[in-house]
Design a protein around this motif. Structure first.
Motif, short mmCIF file in Angstrom:
data_model
loop_
_atom_site.label_atom_id
_atom_site.label_comp_id
_atom_site.label_asym_id
_atom_site.label_seq_id
_atom_site.Cartn_x
_atom_site.Cartn_y
_atom_site.Cartn_z
N SER A 163 -3.72 -1.40 32.25
CA SER A 163 -2.64 -2.15 31.62
C SER A 163 -3.14 -3.46 31.03
CB SER A 163 -1.54 -2.42 32.65
OG SER A 163 -0.53 -3.23 32.09
N ASN A 164 -3.95 -4.18 31.78
CA ASN A 164 -4.46 -5.46 31.27
C ASN A 164 -5.49 -5.24 30.16
OD1 ASN A 164 -4.04 -8.22 31.39
ND2 ASN A 164 -5.71 -8.57 32.83
N LEU A 165 -6.25 -4.18 30.24
CA LEU A 165 -7.18 -3.87 29.15
C LEU A 165 -6.43 -3.58 27.86
CD1 LEU A 165 -9.89 -1.64 30.91
CD2 LEU A 165 -10.09 -4.03 30.20
N ARG A 166 -5.29 -2.91 27.96
CA ARG A 166 -4.47 -2.67 26.77
C ARG A 166 -3.95 -3.99 26.21
NH1 ARG A 166 -2.84 1.98 29.69
NH2 ARG A 166 -1.07 0.88 30.61
N SER B 2 -0.92 -15.49 30.52
CA SER B 2 0.43 -14.98 30.80
C SER B 2 1.36 -15.22 29.61
CB SER B 2 1.00 -15.64 32.06
OG SER B 2 0.29 -15.24 33.20
N HIS B 3 1.22 -16.39 28.97
CA HIS B 3 2.00 -16.64 27.75
C HIS B 3 1.65 -15.63 26.67
CE1 HIS B 3 2.57 -20.82 29.40
NE2 HIS B 3 3.77 -20.61 28.89
N TYR B 4 0.36 -15.43 26.48
CA TYR B 4 -0.06 -14.52 25.42
C TYR B 4 0.39 -13.08 25.67
CZ TYR B 4 -2.89 -17.76 22.67
OH TYR B 4 -3.30 -18.78 21.85
N CYS B 5 0.44 -12.68 26.95
CA CYS B 5 0.89 -11.32 27.26
C CYS B 5 2.33 -11.09 26.81
CB CYS B 5 0.75 -11.06 28.77
SG CYS B 5 -0.94 -10.75 29.29
N LYS B 6 3.13 -12.15 26.79
CA LYS B 6 4.51 -12.05 26.28
C LYS B 6 4.52 -12.11 24.76
CE LYS B 6 6.11 -12.09 30.48
NZ LYS B 6 6.66 -10.85 31.10
N ILE B 7 3.75 -13.02 24.20
CA ILE B 7 3.79 -13.26 22.75
C ILE B 7 3.25 -12.08 21.96
CG2 ILE B 7 2.79 -14.70 20.93
CD1 ILE B 7 2.95 -17.07 22.90
N ILE B 8 2.19 -11.44 22.44
CA ILE B 8 1.57 -10.36 21.66
C ILE B 8 2.45 -9.12 21.55
CG2 ILE B 8 -0.78 -11.12 22.13
CD1 ILE B 8 -0.96 -9.05 24.34
N ARG B 9 3.52 -9.08 22.31
CA ARG B 9 4.44 -7.94 22.23
C ARG B 9 5.48 -8.14 21.12
NH1 ARG B 9 3.72 -4.42 26.29
NH2 ARG B 9 2.40 -5.10 28.02
N ILE B 10 5.48 -9.32 20.51
CA ILE B 10 6.39 -9.59 19.39
C ILE B 10 5.75 -9.04 18.13
CG2 ILE B 10 7.57 -11.39 18.07
CD1 ILE B 10 7.33 -13.18 20.57
N TYR C 4 -2.20 -13.56 37.08
CA TYR C 4 -3.32 -13.23 36.19
C TYR C 4 -4.54 -14.09 36.51
CZ TYR C 4 -0.49 -10.27 33.10
OH TYR C 4 0.28 -9.27 32.57
N ILE C 5 -4.29 -15.37 36.85
CA ILE C 5 -5.39 -16.25 37.22
C ILE C 5 -6.05 -15.76 38.51
CG2 ILE C 5 -5.97 -18.57 38.02
CD1 ILE C 5 -5.50 -18.54 35.10
#
Length: 341
Positions: free
Chosen positions: A80-83, A105-113, A180-181
């Motif tokens: 999942s994290n590799l994706r 963690s911010h980027y994991c939300k943003i990249i789904r937009i 994530y950290i």
């Protein structure tokens, strides 16, 4: 200069030093994490582009890669994290466009937009307003960007968004507990931290009931019930001499579910069948569910009506509201002590 002024200055100097050290640590970890994951995503995409970018092939490669990396570096490198890393690179193919002020963690939300303009807007707003991940998630779910574009009067939309996120700004201590950290550094997971909280709640609740002075006697902790090749564990078991009955307590971290209620009913039946003496009153179950912002207490009584329970049992038992407040108070104390949320 008085001794008091010296003490204040001493505290101020050390506080400033520690705050700066933590900020430096956060920035260092975040920079390494974001840049590393971007490069991992780049390597995966470049590998796929070598003429073998079939969907099924890609899934197999990520699954195998995840197994190897997880075995060596921990669960921060699951499929999942590799994706996410792959998606991260595709969303930001130019490394210079990344902001190291945002966490992974911010980027994991943003990249789904999907909308690139919306993605950039949320990223910039996160930085400007110091949004936590929860605040970002809330604004995305509320379609903040889309509502701003569609509104002729933007002030009420902005005011509503600010009201909802004023208490959800990024804090250093929260960042250092980001799962994530912990995964990136291969440190104990949040589940381990939650287990520590759960044990603390059990300790405090045990003491709370014994100090009530209402006839409670401690019987067992983490008692195993073996039935039909299945093992169940009760967090706490008490016997009340004034009521002449057992009290079974199960503590959960999270929301109260129907499964929790059904499980407690099963515990009560087992106890009545195998542990209750003929002259004992029916066993009582108590479910305590603790979340970050609220707590729930619920008694489970199988054989007595609510009216009979209230008149016969409650004079010797803490009410659900008393237990809820105590649970919430204890959780607040525990999370303040160890810094978990």
């Amino acid at each position: 200069m008085s001794d008091n002024n010296i003490s204040v200055q001493l505290l101020s100097d050390i506080r400033q030093l520690l705050t700066h050290a933590r900020q430096t640590l956060v920035q260092t970890v975040n920079t390494a994490m974001v840049q590393t994951y971007w490069h991992v995503g780049r390597i995966i995409v470049e590998h796929e582009q070598q003429g073998q970018a079939r969907a099924e092939y890609g899934k197999q490669v990520l699954a195998q890669l995840a197994l190897s990396l997880t075995a060596e570096f921990g669960k921060g490198f699951d499929a999942s994290n590799l994706r996410n890393m792959r998606r991260f690179y595709l969303a930001y193919p130019i490394q210079e466009t990344l902001s190291l002020k945002l966490s992974w963690s911010h980027y994991c939300k943003i990249i789904r937009i999907e909308n690139a303009q919306a993605r950039d807007w949320y990223a910039n707003e996160c930085i400007a307003s110091h949004w936590s991940v929860r605040a970002l998630e809330r604004q995305i779910s509320a379609l903040y960007y889309e509502r701003l574009l569609a509104s002729t009067d933007k002030a009420p939309v902005i005011r509503e968004a600010n009201d909802k996120t004023s208490e959800l700004q990024t804090d250093i201590k929260h960042y250092l507990r980001d799962p994530y950290i912990l995964d990136f550094l291969n440190l104990p997971s949040s589940a381990v931290l939650e287990s520590t909280i759960e044990q603390g709640l059990i300790d405090n609740l045990q003491q709370f009931l014994l100090e009530l002075g209402r006839g409670f006697a401690f019987v067992s902790r983490q008692q195993r019930l073996s039935v039909a090749d299945q093992d169940f564990y009760l967090d706490l078991v008490f016997y009340n001499f004034k009521l002449k009955c057992f009290l079974l307590i199960d503590i959960k971290l999270g929301k109260l579910t129907h499964q929790d209620v059904g499980q407690m009913d099963t515990y009560v039946r087992i106890y009545d069948q195998h542990y209750k003496s003929p002259d004992d009153n029916p066993t009582i179950g108590l479910i305590l569910c603790s979340e970050k912002s609220q707590a729930v207490a619920k008694y489970s009584v199988l054989t007595d009506s609510p009216q009979l329970f209230a008149s016969k049992y409650l004079p010797y038992l803490p009410t659900e509201e008393e237990l809820r407040l105590e649970l919430q108070r204890e959780r607040t104390m525990l999370t303040d002590e160890d810094g978990t949320t």
